[in-house]
Motif scaffolding. Sequence first.
Motif, PDB file in Angstrom:
ATOM      1  N   ASP A  17       0.829  -1.202   0.000  1.00 57.11           N
ATOM      2  CA  ASP A  17       0.000   0.000   0.000  1.00 57.11           C
ATOM      3  C   ASP A  17       0.868   1.259   0.000  1.00 57.11           C
ATOM      4  O   ASP A  17       0.551   2.240  -0.659  1.00 57.11           O
ATOM      5  N   ASP A  20       2.223   2.243  -3.310  1.00 57.86           N
ATOM      6  CA  ASP A  20       1.243   2.815  -4.238  1.00 57.86           C
ATOM      7  C   ASP A  20       1.008   4.303  -4.008  1.00 57.86           C
ATOM      8  O   ASP A  20       0.152   4.893  -4.663  1.00 57.86           O
ATOM      9  N   MET A  21       1.746   4.939  -3.079  1.00 53.02           N
ATOM     10  CA  MET A  21       1.570   6.376  -2.833  1.00 53.02           C
ATOM     11  C   MET A  21       1.998   7.181  -4.048  1.00 53.02           C
ATOM     12  O   MET A  21       2.841   6.738  -4.828  1.00 53.02           O
ATOM     13  N   SER A  22       1.493   8.395  -4.128  1.00 47.15           N
ATOM     14  CA  SER A  22       1.907   9.270  -5.224  1.00 47.15           C
ATOM     15  C   SER A  22       3.355   9.715  -4.985  1.00 47.15           C
ATOM     16  O   SER A  22       3.799   9.794  -3.838  1.00 47.15           O
ATOM     17  N   PRO A  23       4.089  10.002  -6.048  1.00 44.47           N
ATOM     18  CA  PRO A  23       5.492  10.415  -5.892  1.00 44.47           C
ATOM     19  C   PRO A  23       5.647  11.676  -5.038  1.00 44.47           C
ATOM     20  O   PRO A  23       6.595  11.779  -4.267  1.00 44.47           O
ATOM     21  N   ALA A  24       4.744  12.611  -5.138  1.00 44.69           N
ATOM     22  CA  ALA A  24       4.842  13.841  -4.340  1.00 44.69           C
ATOM     23  C   ALA A  24       4.686  13.532  -2.854  1.00 44.69           C
ATOM     24  O   ALA A  24       5.456  14.029  -2.025  1.00 44.69           O
ATOM     25  N   LEU A  25       3.737  12.696  -2.515  1.00 47.64           N
ATOM     26  CA  LEU A  25       3.530  12.331  -1.113  1.00 47.64           C
ATOM     27  C   LEU A  25       4.722  11.533  -0.581  1.00 47.64           C
ATOM     28  O   LEU A  25       5.177  11.750   0.548  1.00 47.64           O
ATOM     29  N   ALA A  26       5.250  10.635  -1.403  1.00 44.18           N
ATOM     30  CA  ALA A  26       6.420   9.856  -1.007  1.00 44.18           C
ATOM     31  C   ALA A  26       7.624  10.769  -0.791  1.00 44.18           C
ATOM     32  O   ALA A  26       8.407  10.578   0.151  1.00 44.18           O
ATOM     33  N   THR A  27       7.774  11.788  -1.634  1.00 44.86           N
ATOM     34  CA  THR A  27       8.881  12.745  -1.491  1.00 44.86           C
ATOM     35  C   THR A  27       8.740  13.529  -0.194  1.00 44.86           C
ATOM     36  O   THR A  27       9.712  13.684   0.550  1.00 44.86           O
TER      37      THR A  27
END
Length: 93
Positions: A17, A20-27
Motif C-alpha cells: 500500500d 502505491d503512494m503518489s510520488p509527491a507524497l512519497a517525497t
Amino acid sequence: MEYEAGALNIGRYRITDVADMSPALATVLGVIVTAFIVGLVWAVLRLPDAAKLRSPAARERAKRRKESQKRQKKLRSRRESLQRKAARREDTT
C-alpha cells in the motif's frame, strides 16, 4: 484478518500500500523522515559534555588540583630516590 504471501504489515498499511503512494507524497514523507533523523543526530551531538568544566571557579580548582598532583608526584619520586640511596649506603657499610 487476511494475509497475503510476502506482504509485510506496518500498522494498518501493508508495504504494498505504501508503494502505491503518489510520488509527491512519497517525497514529502521522505523529506520529513530525513529531517527527523538529521534532527536526532544533531540533538545527540549537541548534548552537553560531562567532562567540560563550565564555571571559571571549577576550571581553577581543576588547575590547582592538577598542579598539586604534579608536585606530590615529584616529592614522592624524590623521597623514593633518597630512600634507595640510604638503602645502598647501609648495604655497603
